[in-house]
Each structure stands twice: as C-alpha cells, then as structure tokens.
Design a protein around this motif. Structure first.
Motif, mmCIF file in Angstrom:
data_model
loop_
_atom_site.group_PDB
_atom_site.id
_atom_site.type_symbol
_atom_site.label_atom_id
_atom_site.label_comp_id
_atom_site.label_asym_id
_atom_site.label_seq_id
_atom_site.Cartn_x
_atom_site.Cartn_y
_atom_site.Cartn_z
ATOM 1 N N SER A 61 24.534 -8.396 6.064
ATOM 2 C CA SER A 61 23.192 -8.785 5.650
ATOM 3 C C SER A 61 22.973 -8.260 4.248
ATOM 4 C CB SER A 61 22.157 -8.187 6.606
ATOM 5 O OG SER A 61 22.245 -8.815 7.856
ATOM 6 N N ARG A 107 28.645 -0.666 15.271
ATOM 7 C CA ARG A 107 28.610 -1.576 16.419
ATOM 8 C C ARG A 107 28.962 -0.806 17.679
ATOM 9 N NH1 ARG A 107 26.640 -4.790 12.478
ATOM 10 N NH2 ARG A 107 26.860 -6.982 12.989
ATOM 11 N N GLY A 109 13.554 -12.464 10.130
ATOM 12 C CA GLY A 109 12.768 -12.916 11.280
ATOM 13 C C GLY A 109 11.388 -12.302 11.342
ATOM 14 N N LEU A 110 11.222 -11.159 10.650
ATOM 15 C CA LEU A 110 9.938 -10.444 10.735
ATOM 16 C C LEU A 110 9.043 -10.834 9.563
ATOM 17 C CD1 LEU A 110 8.177 -8.245 12.077
ATOM 18 C CD2 LEU A 110 9.298 -6.593 10.565
ATOM 19 N N LEU A 127 20.986 -13.430 4.265
ATOM 20 C CA LEU A 127 20.202 -12.568 5.148
ATOM 21 C C LEU A 127 19.401 -13.476 6.076
ATOM 22 C CD1 LEU A 127 19.093 -9.707 5.847
ATOM 23 C CD2 LEU A 127 17.337 -10.085 4.106
ATOM 24 N N ARG A 146 31.207 -10.265 7.033
ATOM 25 C CA ARG A 146 29.857 -10.737 6.684
ATOM 26 C C ARG A 146 28.846 -9.616 6.849
ATOM 27 N NH1 ARG A 146 25.526 -10.690 8.775
ATOM 28 N NH2 ARG A 146 26.566 -9.932 10.652
HETATM 29 C C1 FMN Z 1 17.319 -12.806 14.373
HETATM 30 C C2 FMN Z 1 17.490 -11.813 13.247
HETATM 31 C C3 FMN Z 1 16.371 -11.385 12.534
HETATM 32 C C4 FMN Z 1 16.515 -10.484 11.484
HETATM 33 N N1 FMN Z 1 15.414 -10.141 10.744
HETATM 34 C C5 FMN Z 1 15.550 -9.318 9.691
HETATM 35 C C6 FMN Z 1 14.421 -9.005 8.879
HETATM 36 O O1 FMN Z 1 13.308 -9.474 9.092
HETATM 37 N N2 FMN Z 1 14.631 -8.157 7.829
HETATM 38 C C7 FMN Z 1 15.858 -7.623 7.532
HETATM 39 O O2 FMN Z 1 15.960 -6.892 6.547
HETATM 40 N N3 FMN Z 1 16.948 -7.924 8.284
HETATM 41 C C8 FMN Z 1 16.833 -8.744 9.357
HETATM 42 N N4 FMN Z 1 17.932 -9.075 10.109
HETATM 43 C C9 FMN Z 1 19.257 -8.513 9.770
HETATM 44 C C10 FMN Z 1 19.714 -7.422 10.751
HETATM 45 O O3 FMN Z 1 18.992 -6.236 10.507
HETATM 46 C C11 FMN Z 1 21.236 -7.198 10.589
HETATM 47 O O4 FMN Z 1 21.911 -8.376 10.974
HETATM 48 C C12 FMN Z 1 21.789 -6.041 11.425
HETATM 49 O O5 FMN Z 1 21.236 -4.810 10.990
HETATM 50 C C13 FMN Z 1 23.318 -5.936 11.359
HETATM 51 O O6 FMN Z 1 23.757 -5.825 10.012
HETATM 52 P P1 FMN Z 1 24.834 -6.864 9.400
HETATM 53 O O7 FMN Z 1 24.188 -8.241 9.471
HETATM 54 O O8 FMN Z 1 25.073 -6.423 7.973
HETATM 55 O O9 FMN Z 1 26.069 -6.790 10.232
HETATM 56 C C14 FMN Z 1 17.812 -9.969 11.156
HETATM 57 C C15 FMN Z 1 18.922 -10.428 11.865
HETATM 58 C C16 FMN Z 1 18.783 -11.343 12.885
HETATM 59 C C17 FMN Z 1 20.016 -11.844 13.608
#
Ligand code: FMN
Length: 180
Positions: free
Chosen positions: A13, A168, A131-132, A128, A11
C-alpha cells in the motif's frame, strides 16, 4: 515480467507518490486488468471513474478523515480510480438475494481492486485501496447515481520510496485441516 509470487508478496500500500504522470498505456492496462476480474455470475457490477482533475481530488480528500494515513496522497497522486459498484446485482437473482450475505458487490470489487493493485505493481506503479471516508460526500463530488455506491478510492502513481511490508500471520495460524 515478475513472477506471480513476487508480485503478490511485493505489492504494498503506497501512500507517497512521485510527481510523475501515469501514462495512458499504463492506465489502460490497469483498466484491462479490472475488466477481467471474476465476479458473481459474471455480473460485473463495477463502474470506475478516472480522476485527474485537481479540484476533484481536493474535494475527495476533504471526504477523508484526518486520521486516515492515506488521506494526503489523494491530492498528490497523479491519478485516482474511484471504484463504484451497483447495488443488488451481485448475489441476486430476479431481485432476490441468493445467500445470507445479501449483496456480493463488495466482494467482487475486492477482486477487481486486487487485479488493479497487482497489475500496477508489475508496471512499477504503486496503489492504495482507501475504504475509510465519507462515502456520501464522495458520491456527491463524483455525481454517482443513487443505485450505485462509491466503495473505494484508489490513488495510483510511482512510489516516492520503499514501503516496508506489514507483518502477516503465519500460514499455520489460519490454516485448518478437515475441520475449523
Ligand atoms: C478494503 C481495504 C480498505 C483499506 N482502507 C484503507 C484506508 O482507508 N487508508 C489506508 O491508509 N489504507 C487502507 N487500506 C490499506 C491497508 O491498511 C493495507 O492493505 C494493510 O495494512 C496491509 O499493507 P500492504 O497493503 O502494504 O500489504 C485498506 C485496504 C483494504 C483491503
């Protein structure tokens, strides 16, 4: 059906989506996966708004700062799941917080969004967690009632390409034996 570890590790993002609709059946599976999330005392404090309307997507995108790498896909993803949580339910009993952490709503919503993300991945869909953003602006756009928060916006759709896995920490770097 992929093996669980492949699903967990595969998985990603996803921030770019193909212009291809997400079928009703796939969407129903994502919501069913959400339904079975574990939660504090089974309180299930979540509400999910399925957003398909282009004007609503644009308004939500405007609530996201320019610097957020996930901003652009809010408008282009075929569907968004706006995940809301009711305040002062999870981690509470008769109106009182049970632990020093107070509200466990964010925790429960984290579990729920992971259920959605992993299920999406098994279906070939990307997702995706955003959160921001300006949560008050998003709340206004979606008409979220006072005692709820909109916590995350989840774009869902078919990935436009492969996404490399961010690094990681090694297991040994965060695992402790018997004491911290
Ligand atoms: C609580 C939370 C908030 C996040 N907020 C954002 C965000 O606002 N924008 C964004 O581009 N990615 C966001 N992400 C994605 C993370 O950047 C991403 O999960 C992390 O870099 C690891 O990458 P992967 O999910 O591909 O393994 C968020 C992830 C989590 C869990």
């Amino acid at each position: 059906m992929k093996e669980l570890m492949d699903i967990i590790t595969g998985r990603r993002s996803v921030r770019r989506y193909r212009d291809e609709a997400v079928g009703e059946e796939a969407l129903a599976q994502l919501l069913e996966a959400a339904r079975w999330a574990q939660s504090w005392a089974n309180t299930q404090c979540w509400e999910i708004i399925v957003v398909r309307d282009a004007a609503v997507k644009v308004a939500l995108q405007e609530a996201i700062p320019e610097g957020n790498p996930g901003r652009r896909c809010v408008e282009s993803a075929p569907v968004l799941l706006a995940v809301c949580g009711k305040r002062r339910v999870s981690g509470f009993y008769q109106g009182n917080a049970l632990t020093r952490f107070g509200d466990w709503m964010l925790f429960d919503l984290g579990v729920l969004t992971q259920n959605i993300a992993l299920t999406a991945h098994t279906l070939g869909l990307g997702s995706l967690v955003l959160g921001l953003f300006d949560h008050d602006a998003a709340r206004k756009t979606l008409g979220v009632p006072e005692d709820f928060e909109i916590v995350t916006i989840m774009p869902i759709g078919y990935p436009a390409g492969d996404v490399p896995a961010p690094p990681r920490r090694e297991v040994a770097q965060f695992t402790h034996q018997d004491r911290f």
